[in-house]
Design a protein around this motif. Sequence first.
Motif, mmCIF file in Angstrom:
data_model
loop_
_atom_site.group_PDB
_atom_site.id
_atom_site.type_symbol
_atom_site.label_atom_id
_atom_site.label_comp_id
_atom_site.label_asym_id
_atom_site.label_seq_id
_atom_site.Cartn_x
_atom_site.Cartn_y
_atom_site.Cartn_z
ATOM 1 N N LYS A 148 78.324 -28.745 149.103
ATOM 2 C CA LYS A 148 77.651 -27.799 148.217
ATOM 3 C C LYS A 148 76.785 -26.825 149.003
ATOM 4 O O LYS A 148 76.795 -25.615 148.759
ATOM 5 N N VAL A 149 76.041 -27.354 149.973
ATOM 6 C CA VAL A 149 75.142 -26.504 150.761
ATOM 7 C C VAL A 149 75.926 -25.525 151.616
ATOM 8 O O VAL A 149 75.637 -24.328 151.647
ATOM 9 N N TRP A 150 76.934 -26.015 152.316
ATOM 10 C CA TRP A 150 77.697 -25.144 153.211
ATOM 11 C C TRP A 150 78.530 -24.102 152.466
ATOM 12 O O TRP A 150 78.756 -23.010 152.974
ATOM 13 N N SER A 151 78.961 -24.418 151.274
ATOM 14 C CA SER A 151 79.839 -23.482 150.565
ATOM 15 C C SER A 151 79.097 -22.531 149.638
ATOM 16 O O SER A 151 79.619 -21.462 149.297
ATOM 17 N N HIS A 152 77.862 -22.884 149.228
ATOM 18 C CA HIS A 152 77.187 -22.067 148.226
ATOM 19 C C HIS A 152 75.793 -21.598 148.598
ATOM 20 O O HIS A 152 75.268 -20.700 147.974
ATOM 21 N N GLU A 153 75.154 -22.206 149.582
ATOM 22 C CA GLU A 153 73.741 -21.935 149.788
ATOM 23 C C GLU A 153 73.430 -20.963 150.926
ATOM 24 O O GLU A 153 72.314 -20.896 151.387
ATOM 25 N N GLY A 154 74.421 -20.257 151.377
ATOM 26 C CA GLY A 154 74.161 -19.226 152.375
ATOM 27 C C GLY A 154 73.562 -19.753 153.657
ATOM 28 O O GLY A 154 74.165 -20.548 154.368
ATOM 29 N N SER A 155 72.332 -19.325 153.951
ATOM 30 C CA SER A 155 71.717 -19.633 155.245
ATOM 31 C C SER A 155 70.893 -20.912 155.235
ATOM 32 O O SER A 155 70.199 -21.192 156.204
ATOM 33 N N ILE A 156 70.937 -21.688 154.171
ATOM 34 C CA ILE A 156 70.157 -22.918 154.120
ATOM 35 C C ILE A 156 70.828 -23.996 154.964
ATOM 36 O O ILE A 156 71.970 -24.368 154.698
ATOM 37 N N LYS A 183 83.832 -29.479 158.670
ATOM 38 C CA LYS A 183 83.456 -28.887 159.957
ATOM 39 C C LYS A 183 84.463 -27.830 160.403
ATOM 40 O O LYS A 183 84.100 -26.828 161.021
ATOM 41 N N GLU A 184 85.741 -28.050 160.094
ATOM 42 C CA GLU A 184 86.773 -27.063 160.428
ATOM 43 C C GLU A 184 86.645 -25.814 159.562
ATOM 44 O O GLU A 184 86.842 -24.691 160.034
ATOM 45 N N ASN A 185 86.299 -26.002 158.288
ATOM 46 C CA ASN A 185 86.170 -24.865 157.371
ATOM 47 C C ASN A 185 84.914 -24.048 157.632
ATOM 48 O O ASN A 185 84.863 -22.854 157.326
ATOM 49 N N TYR A 186 83.887 -24.691 158.184
ATOM 50 C CA TYR A 186 82.618 -24.002 158.451
ATOM 51 C C TYR A 186 82.197 -24.263 159.901
ATOM 52 O O TYR A 186 81.218 -24.965 160.172
ATOM 53 N N PRO A 187 82.936 -23.682 160.850
ATOM 54 C CA PRO A 187 82.679 -23.971 162.279
ATOM 55 C C PRO A 187 81.310 -23.500 162.765
ATOM 56 O O PRO A 187 80.808 -23.996 163.782
ATOM 57 N N GLN A 188 80.682 -22.562 162.060
ATOM 58 C CA GLN A 188 79.382 -22.053 162.494
ATOM 59 C C GLN A 188 78.223 -22.901 161.977
ATOM 60 O O GLN A 188 77.082 -22.732 162.402
ATOM 61 N N LYS A 189 78.530 -23.813 161.065
ATOM 62 C CA LYS A 189 77.482 -24.638 160.466
ATOM 63 C C LYS A 189 77.215 -25.879 161.314
ATOM 64 O O LYS A 189 78.110 -26.402 161.976
ATOM 65 N N VAL A 190 75.989 -26.367 161.242
ATOM 66 C CA VAL A 190 75.620 -27.589 161.960
ATOM 67 C C VAL A 190 74.856 -28.526 161.023
ATOM 68 O O VAL A 190 74.250 -28.079 160.043
ATOM 69 N N ILE A 191 74.902 -29.799 161.331
ATOM 70 C CA ILE A 191 74.135 -30.801 160.589
ATOM 71 C C ILE A 191 72.892 -31.131 161.409
ATOM 72 O O ILE A 191 73.004 -31.600 162.547
ATOM 73 N N LEU A 192 71.728 -30.855 160.851
ATOM 74 C CA LEU A 192 70.485 -31.140 161.564
ATOM 75 C C LEU A 192 70.112 -32.612 161.401
ATOM 76 O O LEU A 192 70.350 -33.210 160.355
ATOM 77 N N THR A 193 69.552 -33.169 162.447
ATOM 78 C CA THR A 193 69.085 -34.564 162.420
ATOM 79 C C THR A 193 67.697 -34.628 163.043
ATOM 80 O O THR A 193 67.311 -33.763 163.832
ATOM 81 N N PRO A 194 66.916 -35.656 162.720
ATOM 82 C CA PRO A 194 65.537 -35.733 163.223
ATOM 83 C C PRO A 194 65.457 -36.142 164.683
ATOM 84 O O PRO A 194 66.370 -36.747 165.234
#
Length: 395
Positions: A148-156, A183-194
């Motif tokens: 949901k976040v990667w497909s709809h929330e823009g820069s969040i 990850k393949e569909n959104y190669p520029q996105k990353v998952i942040l971890t603490p």
Amino acid sequence: MNDKRACLDINEIFDLFTFSYTIPIEFRDIVKTAINRYAQPYKHSKETLNRMVNKATSPLDTFKYLGTKKEYQFNYSQWKGHLAEWIVCYEYNSIRNNGNVVFTFLNPDSSSKADILHIIKVGERYKYIAGPDIKTGQAAYLINQLEKVWSHEGSIPFYDFYNILSDEKKLTKKHIFKLNQLKENYPQKVILTPNFNSEEILKFSNKFLRRVANQQTGPTASAVKKARQYARDTIPKKREWTAFNYDAHLKYSFEKQQETIRRNAELKAQKLLEEVMKRNRSAPVNKKSKPMEWLAEMGTKIAKSKPVKFVKDHPEIIEPFIVVTGEVLRSALRVSKSSKTSGIEQKDVKSPLTDHVPQSKINEEFTRKSPVKHPVTSYTRKDGTPVRGYLRGKD
């Protein structure tokens, strides 16, 4: 943003989690714009925005979510989810933020996907940037929210608070397939971890609950009730978010300084140990071992044997034992004295181990001496045998 290691120490940062924080007046207009930019699903009215930016918020507010679903069944997941936002906010202000980031704060709009917001300075102007959507929960829920976040929330950004999605042991084959697909569909996105591991986070959460309840031991149900009551009855002192940013960064910088002091002291002690061992060829030491490890090893050997006999049989360990122990104690005292976060007055403690003691003196103290000659009166043994009086000891 930096990627440095930090420690989530309740003793160091508990005070930060007991204040309430307000948005500085000069930033409230830009925060209103930021709130509506990421509002879900509709924009807020002017009155609602004013109420949001004027309201103070505190980590103690999270305890209102620690309600009960059933008797003695507390909603820990919801409480920890809200506390997670504060922990991430602390993480950004203390170690991730750098450069032109002015401060990071909790989004006053609790329904927004951007759980935290950043204020940055560009030239002479201030801008806002969306912080991450912070998620806790099981793998299936996280993957659903990630999509949901990667497909709809823009820069969040998306923030996996307990680092679940990077642990394949916690994922099924279906989870892994779906995750790889995203990850393949959104190669520029990353998952942040603490920067904090899960054990640190759980330990901090539990200690925060206990500290607020003022109950170190005892039933958890009792601690929850006390913490909720304290949170309801307490009116925290107000501070601005800029103060939270400043203090969080200051505490992390101080923590780094203390770690440097401890590391330098350990290296110095190791060097001293090696120098002593060069003079005591009969007691070689593994150069890779640390002073504390060497002390622990010697302490274990002594404890498992007869202490007096062990030291008499191994006199070569006495000098390095004193040198290393003294250096460790001096290091501990230096760190203790330099602590700026402790409200307890530190006193100058002098240990005899920090002074040089001749080896001959130590050997003498470990040697049992015969008593001075003295008369022993007659007595009867347990088996009934009489024993005449006699003289014992030496002239």
